[in-house]
Design an enzyme around this catalytic site. Structure first.
Site, PDB file in Angstrom:
ATOM      1  N   SER A 230       0.815  -1.211   0.000  1.00  0.00           N
ATOM      2  CA  SER A 230       0.000   0.000   0.000  1.00  0.00           C
ATOM      3  C   SER A 230       0.849   1.261   0.000  1.00  0.00           C
ATOM      4  O   SER A 230       1.980   1.272   0.478  1.00  0.00           O
ATOM      5  CB  SER A 230      -0.903  -0.004   1.245  1.00  0.00           C
ATOM      6  OG  SER A 230      -1.600   1.213   1.374  1.00  0.00           O
ATOM      7  N   GLY A 231       0.250   2.330  -0.514  1.00  0.00           N
ATOM      8  CA  GLY A 231       0.848   3.645  -0.401  1.00  0.00           C
ATOM      9  C   GLY A 231       0.442   4.360   0.866  1.00  0.00           C
ATOM     10  O   GLY A 231       0.826   5.520   1.070  1.00  0.00           O
ATOM     11  N   ASP A 232      -0.336   3.693   1.701  1.00  0.00           N
ATOM     12  CA  ASP A 232      -0.763   4.277   2.975  1.00  0.00           C
ATOM     13  C   ASP A 232      -0.884   3.135   3.983  1.00  0.00           C
ATOM     14  O   ASP A 232      -0.292   2.086   3.802  1.00  0.00           O
ATOM     15  CB  ASP A 232      -2.078   5.051   2.793  1.00  0.00           C
ATOM     16  CG  ASP A 232      -2.211   6.232   3.738  1.00  0.00           C
ATOM     17  OD1 ASP A 232      -1.914   6.059   4.944  1.00  0.00           O
ATOM     18  OD2 ASP A 232      -2.595   7.328   3.301  1.00  0.00           O
ATOM     19  N   ASP A 233      -1.646   3.335   5.053  1.00  0.00           N
ATOM     20  CA  ASP A 233      -1.761   2.309   6.084  1.00  0.00           C
ATOM     21  C   ASP A 233      -2.361   1.026   5.514  1.00  0.00           C
ATOM     22  O   ASP A 233      -3.318   1.069   4.737  1.00  0.00           O
ATOM     23  CB  ASP A 233      -2.644   2.815   7.230  1.00  0.00           C
ATOM     24  CG  ASP A 233      -2.117   4.105   7.842  1.00  0.00           C
ATOM     25  OD1 ASP A 233      -0.891   4.216   8.016  1.00  0.00           O
ATOM     26  OD2 ASP A 233      -2.933   4.998   8.122  1.00  0.00           O
ATOM     27  N   SER A 264       4.493  -1.236   3.387  1.00  0.00           N
ATOM     28  CA  SER A 264       4.051   0.145   3.254  1.00  0.00           C
ATOM     29  C   SER A 264       5.168   1.080   3.721  1.00  0.00           C
ATOM     30  O   SER A 264       5.211   1.471   4.885  1.00  0.00           O
ATOM     31  CB  SER A 264       2.783   0.387   4.083  1.00  0.00           C
ATOM     32  OG  SER A 264       2.330   1.724   3.921  1.00  0.00           O
TER      33      SER A 264
END
Length: 452
Positions: A230-233, A264
């Protein structure tokens, strides 16, 4: 029921108002786009369906080019369920094909922009007994266009998610590959009795806000056996934003997260907040693996949030290449508007971590409470952190926190005094089971005739 979809370019699948919904996305091979003769499929579900259908019976063509909107719609209308053979659903990149819906009442506005938001690709409201599953069938959100417009400030409304289910109960989302979501991937909100299992979620690690799974103001939820890049959580636990979340008053509680693998580099494996104004409690995470992620478990909050995060239990984390193992902050200051209450102080207490092994770590912990409102009841035991060659000289940065540790290495800060090896079991993990852990699944069969 309204449904818009195509094998090449699907719009929005809207499952509002249905009881007993089943969505099956089945794939026999990622490379294959030709018709494959099969008439039998098994799937795991909390309850089996009495009827089934293939979109090929309604004129569907699985050639990767033909729009199957009408075939999907006809199957849903006929049986309130559908299957897409050899399915890769590609989401439309045309903003006009996504209906606008109201902002969530616990947020007061869209997360990307004021006002309305785009409906998710698969969206449901006020449902009971919904199964979205497939033998690793793929939903590709084709999010690059959305990410580009978001970064350039060209979107008037908040980006769609891949799957959002609201005000619903008895939800199962399982055995799917989700790719390139415009924003969050899976968002159950105001739901109960939710099982999310066996998902593979993939997004470029620099894509904006592509959170994996975000249980939001939900009760009795189980997330297990998922792999997320992921690019986030990877998992973000939420419950509303500032005064809107406080007013709505629906916490996330009774949440189980287990056997999760996360990559991540710029965000957390599990985040609690920052939108947590309705409260978060009784979260149990175990058997967590992370590779090249910014932090293990991160608590994010701020003055104005109100609410609480309490009764958090984590055990059995294996972490490799991390910026921080433990991160808590009371300075995460984004607000929906200027009407938040500066006296709405969040309560963070009873946070437990045990049996953690980490390697190649830049800094052990960054723990920042709120002045005059310390985060209390922090407990860490049996933690071994191996440092990276470029690790920080100061390994524990602690302000406005209180708690205890036992058998933690490197040595914690003075605000978390070592109780010695006799207290290694101090950070207890609950022995009772939550109701969602006892939600059993059974093997169901799906039959149909295939027309060449």
């Amino acid at each position: 029921m309204e449904l818009w979809a195509s094998a090449r370019r699907s719009k929005v699948i809207d499952v509002r108002g249905l009881l007993g919904v089943l969505v099956i996305l089945y794939t026999v091979g990622v490379e294959s786009r030709k018709s494959v003769k099969w008439d039998y499929f098994e799937y795991a579900a909390s309850s089996c369906r009495a009827h089934s259908a293939s979109i090929s019976d309604f004129g569907g063509v699985g050639d990767g080019k033909t729009a199957n909107t009408k075939a999907f719609q006809a199957a849903i209308d006929h049986l309130s369920q559908f299957s897409s053979e050899d399915a890769v659903l590609l989401a439309s990149q045309d903003e006009s094909e996504y209906p606008l819906i109201e902002p969530l009442p616990s947020y007061g506005r869209g997360r990307d922009a004021d006002g309305a938001r785009y409906s998710s690709l698969i969206f449901g409201n006020n449902l009971t007994d919904v199964i979205i599953t497939g033998a690793n069938g793929t939903i590709d959100g084709q999010g690059e266009l959305w990410w580009t417009k978001f970064r350039a400030g060209e979107l008037k409304y908040t980006r769609p998610y891949l799957i959002e289910i609201m005000f619903s109960t008895k939800i199962q989302i399982s055995n799917l590959t989700l790719m390139n979501s415009p924003s969050w991937n899976v968002h159950p909100v105001y739901c109960s009795n939710v099982v999310v299992q066996g998902l593979t979620i993939l997004a470029p690690v620099k894509s904006p806000n592509t959170d994996g799974i975000n249980p939001d103001s939900c009760t009795n939820t189980r997330i297990e056996d998922c792999y997320i890049v992921s690019g986030d959580d990877c998992v973000a636990v939420k419950s509303g934003w500032d005064e809107y979340g406080i007013s709505f008053g629906m916490p996330t509680k009774q949440l189980v997260i287990r056997r999760l693998t996360c990559i991540s580099p710029t965000s957390a494996v599990i985040a609690l907040g920052s939108e947590m104004s309705g409260g978060i409690e009784d979260v149990r995470a175990e058997d967590i693996t992370a590779i090249d992620s910014e932090s293990g478990v991160r608590i994010k909050t701020a003055v104005g949030r109100g609410g609480y995060v309490k009764g958090i239990y984590v055990r059995g984390m294996t972490l490799k290449t991390m910026k921080w193992v433990f991160w808590m902050t009371g300075n995460y200051g984004s607000h929906p508007d200027n009407n938040y209450d500066p006296n709405a102080i969040p309560v963070i207490q009873n946070i437990n971590y045990r049996d953690v092994v980490a390697e190649n770590v830049t800094m052990a912990a960054r723990l920042e409470g709120i002045a005059g409102d310390p985060f209390t009841g922090i407990c860490m035991s049996n933690v071994t952190i191996g440092l990276a060659q470029n690790s920080k000289k100061l390994q524990w940065n602690c302000t406005d926190v209180a708690g205890i540790t036992s058998e933690v290495n490197p040595k914690p800060c003075d605000l978390l005094p070592d109780q010695g090896p006799a207290k290694i079991g101090a950070c207890n993990f609950p022995e009772d089971s939550l109701p969602v852990e006892n939600m059993a699944v059974q093997t169901c069969s799906f039959f149909w005739r295939h027309h060449w």
